[in-house]
Design a protein around this motif. Sequence first.
Motif, short mmCIF file in Angstrom:
data_model
loop_
_atom_site.label_atom_id
_atom_site.label_comp_id
_atom_site.label_asym_id
_atom_site.label_seq_id
_atom_site.Cartn_x
_atom_site.Cartn_y
_atom_site.Cartn_z
N THR A 97 39.35 51.12 64.69
CA THR A 97 39.57 52.43 65.34
C THR A 97 38.27 53.18 65.61
OG1 THR A 97 39.94 53.40 63.18
CG2 THR A 97 41.91 52.80 64.45
N GLN A 98 37.23 52.91 64.82
CA GLN A 98 35.96 53.59 65.07
C GLN A 98 34.88 52.60 65.51
OE1 GLN A 98 35.89 56.80 65.18
NE2 GLN A 98 37.94 57.02 64.34
N ALA A 99 35.26 51.37 65.77
CA ALA A 99 34.26 50.34 66.04
C ALA A 99 34.01 50.17 67.54
CB ALA A 99 34.71 49.01 65.44
N GLY A 100 32.86 49.60 67.87
CA GLY A 100 32.51 49.31 69.25
C GLY A 100 32.93 47.89 69.63
N LEU A 101 33.13 47.70 70.93
CA LEU A 101 33.50 46.38 71.43
C LEU A 101 32.64 46.10 72.66
CD1 LEU A 101 35.44 43.90 71.41
CD2 LEU A 101 36.96 45.24 72.88
N PHE A 102 31.82 45.05 72.57
CA PHE A 102 30.92 44.70 73.67
C PHE A 102 31.15 43.23 74.00
CE2 PHE A 102 29.12 48.16 71.27
CZ PHE A 102 28.60 49.02 72.23
N LEU A 103 31.84 42.98 75.10
CA LEU A 103 32.16 41.60 75.43
C LEU A 103 31.60 41.20 76.79
CD1 LEU A 103 35.85 40.88 74.33
CD2 LEU A 103 33.73 40.33 73.15
N GLY A 104 31.13 39.98 76.86
CA GLY A 104 30.66 39.43 78.12
C GLY A 104 31.74 38.57 78.74
N SER A 105 31.82 38.60 80.04
CA SER A 105 32.68 37.67 80.75
C SER A 105 32.14 37.53 82.16
CB SER A 105 34.13 38.16 80.79
OG SER A 105 34.96 37.13 81.31
N SER A 106 32.15 36.30 82.65
CA SER A 106 31.62 36.09 84.00
C SER A 106 32.74 36.18 85.03
CB SER A 106 30.95 34.71 84.07
OG SER A 106 30.47 34.47 85.35
N THR A 107 33.90 35.67 84.67
CA THR A 107 34.99 35.64 85.66
C THR A 107 36.27 36.31 85.17
OG1 THR A 107 35.72 33.47 84.87
CG2 THR A 107 34.15 33.51 86.69
N GLY A 108 36.31 36.77 83.91
CA GLY A 108 37.51 37.45 83.43
C GLY A 108 38.75 36.60 83.65
N GLY A 109 39.74 37.19 84.29
CA GLY A 109 41.00 36.48 84.53
C GLY A 109 41.05 35.79 85.88
N MET A 110 39.93 35.20 86.31
CA MET A 110 39.91 34.58 87.64
C MET A 110 40.87 33.40 87.76
SD MET A 110 39.07 34.50 90.74
CE MET A 110 37.88 35.85 90.88
N PHE A 111 41.11 32.68 86.66
CA PHE A 111 42.04 31.56 86.74
C PHE A 111 43.41 32.05 87.21
CE2 PHE A 111 45.28 28.88 84.57
CZ PHE A 111 45.09 27.74 85.34
N GLU A 112 43.86 33.17 86.67
CA GLU A 112 45.13 33.74 87.11
C GLU A 112 44.96 34.43 88.46
OE1 GLU A 112 43.85 34.03 84.12
OE2 GLU A 112 45.30 32.84 82.98
N GLY A 113 43.82 35.07 88.66
CA GLY A 113 43.57 35.81 89.89
C GLY A 113 43.57 34.91 91.11
#
Lengths: 131, 406, 404
Positions: free
Chosen positions: C88-104
């Motif tokens: 609840t107080q933590a940070g989230l830093f995520l990398g993604s090149s294409t995200g949901g492109m497979f579904e997209g």
Amino acid sequence: MKLRTARHKPDPRSMRTRTDDAHAAPQPPLPPDETMTSESIQSRIKRVIVDCLMLEGLAPEEIGDEQALFGEGLGLDSVDALELVLGLEAEFGIKVKSDEMDRTAFNSVTSLAGFVEGQMAKAEAARASET
Amino acid sequence: MRSDLVVTGLGTIGPHGAGVEALAAGLAQSRVVRCEVDQSPAWHPAQPARFAGRVDPAQLKPWIDAAKARRQSLPSRLAVAAGRMAFEDAGLERAARAGRDVAVSLGTAFGPNDFTAKLLDQIAGAGPQSASPFLFMESVANAHAGQVALDSELRGANITVVQREASGLLALIQGAACFDDGACELALVGMVDEMGSLTHGMLDQYAALSRGAAGGGELGRAFDAGRDGFFAAEGATLLVLERASDAAARGARVRARITGAVRANDPSAPRTDWGSGVAHLSAALARGMQRHGLSPADFDAVVSGASGSRRGDWLEAQVLKRVLGAEALPTVLAPKATLGEFGGGFLGAAILALSSPFGPTPGFESIDPELGIRPHDGRELAPPQRLLVSSLAAGGAAAWLFVDAP
Amino acid sequence: MGAVTPYGLGVDAFAQGLASGQAAIGDVELFSTELHRTHIAGEVALDLEAALPDLAPAHRRRLSRSDTFGLVAAREALDQARARELATQAGLFLGSSTGGMFEGESFYWDLRQPGARRPRVSRIASQQHNGPTDAVARALGFGGPVVTLSSACSAATMALEAALRSLRSGEVDLALAGGADSLCQLTYAGFNALRAVDEEVCRPFQASRAGLSLGEGAGVLVLETAEHAAARGARVLATFAGAGSSCDAHHMTAPDEDGAGLALALEKALADARLAPEAIGLVNAHGTATPLNDAAEWKGLERVFGTRLAEIAVMATKGSVGHLLGACGGVEAIASILALARGKLPPAPNPGPLDAECPAGLAHGGERALSLPCAALSVNLAFGGANAAVVFRSAASPASEGAG
């Protein structure tokens, strides 16, 4: 999943074995039009260079047969070479394998013409052996 | 993040044209510049939203080197143009940047959607082996940031942030963080997006866009009782950030001082809409203000990210009221009513709010009793000394920035 | 730490897979590669039901493949760190090149079908690059800063750097950082269009290398300040000593052949970690196995390490699992930390003669011992010339930021 180790050779596959039920997308390249062969290979290559590399403002005939295409000459780079291969494949009905992409073939329009003629002869031979 | 960063350059291109003056004039006159979106590809639903804020290609041309740009997507071109303008505005010629560690941090909500779609057309049409290398290398979200670095020869960290509506402010904050621990000496930060028919159509499919249902025409009616979605726009806005001491040493004009930032997330938000985490976001902002020694009375104005979206404006209003006090709210500017959502104009407005007059909020007619906020009505304001800039994104991300007059 | 890799779900499966010396790269089953130039990748054989058994079907349906990878890895990491309730107080830093492109991409192709029923737009709710980040944030209740970094192949490493800056500035005490990406036809066709994909399993730094193998998965780390970790009695797996990034500003896809841009990132990472190059005993190289990349990367490493580079142990995780694009920095950081903890490199798959131009000290023909104590440098290069590097020290060394 079937795991592979290196040295695996995939089966040779034909490029297009299924018809695409597509839509408004770009259509597959047309085979070379016989009526167009009156245009020299060199000038067709120049046209492909200008069109497919989006060299706006440059007229095909402004490119010299011996002019260097890469580096100091026309200033093209490795990605242009890849894009150009796609254009040449479509224009001349050839199929260039990755290991056939000889850097020296891209030196000039003249060397490209030689490369394309070689590829066309090879494609022709392959078609002949199939039939 | 350090508290001694200043903005010394502003480059912007959008529906209002190229350059700071065009943007400032648009904001002063509350002029919404829009054009009809191509509906022929049938991306849109029936009774679609018809308008978007798009860039006139003629405005872009003087800022682009045609030979260099031949392979670039529209958003890359927009970003390159805005980057050049920002450095020019900052008086930082190429020579003045040479050898310095210059970071680039660009936000984008959608990335190069149109190039991506063209590439997908090739893959499904003529087949995967006809995929264009040109399109592929420009289909990554960081192509814009890469092109800006290539164009302006910037060898510092090259960051791309994708976080919907908050992409721009989050990119600014990430770029500012590069000054920590000496990870950069100068930064070019901002946001870019294109608003082609596909992106516009998909936003419309989500019912995110104003369709003029309330009879007032298609407008992003920020905080209005009859708001029915936002108005989508494209463009690029880039800022030059540097340390105050560096700016002073070279005698640079300072447009704004960035004294702090707060980031949080509302986990109650659905994937494509705003949530209801008023308490959580308010607590995060209040804590951030406290950490920076700020109290509600310190802000002369709020540059709100309200855009006319139903849930987004609701959340924005509740958080502002809870943190700053419902009775004590300073002037609330809602530049997205003029500039549209996306395209980065918001960041430019946040800086211009210190020095430039804003006209009345377009499309605002009546207070929504649930929101209780009347955005800026165009009256003349004393130049604000301290701004709170707010950006809440669908999906939950939130960012706030504290901006002081020079 | 949490991982989803072509070896399976979990860091243990990843560690065992690496130790096996067998690459997890095989025939693509996710989509037909019949019309593609190549046919193999590091695919995750994922049973969605088994991976997230407690998730309501309605919720699970809305997750893209990348989302699922990210969420499975994030849960593992938070559970291992006993930090679920701290989100609840933590940070989230995520990398993604294409995200949901497979579904997209499948949505887009359905949308383009003439006469077909219009597909439901909810199918692309997580299509964007920020999809995995938002999925993790929502499912696990992250309330601190939430940021998606999308710098192609260096995205996850840049996400680690962003988390480090946030922790050092006091913005958060704890953060989850890394990356998630899935295979899709867009990147598969795209890298093939650049003729950058080997028909066979990729062979980093070898003379016979002929391109990369694509892969998919997620790798995330729980990072916290040393004080915070000590105060709550958390087990420290490694110290995250520093990070640095740079841009070649040279070419959109080709690396700077003299390695100057990369060297800048490496030098910044070492300076940030307050370490001399001599402290580095392990380099987890980007090592995509394209002819140009490995040579250019080696030049960059040589600029920083000089002749001592010959003594440094080198890993190239992509030889085992392929190129995880926006996730590779996450799993490669984990691989580096695992190697530091074990004191040795796992055997590199498919050994063969090295390229004389880049004779990397890979563990060919068996494990390779590290000369401890030492620090590990994990490096990534990306489209757009974006370089990024992170430095880890083994857990025993004095900590500033921990990785759990």
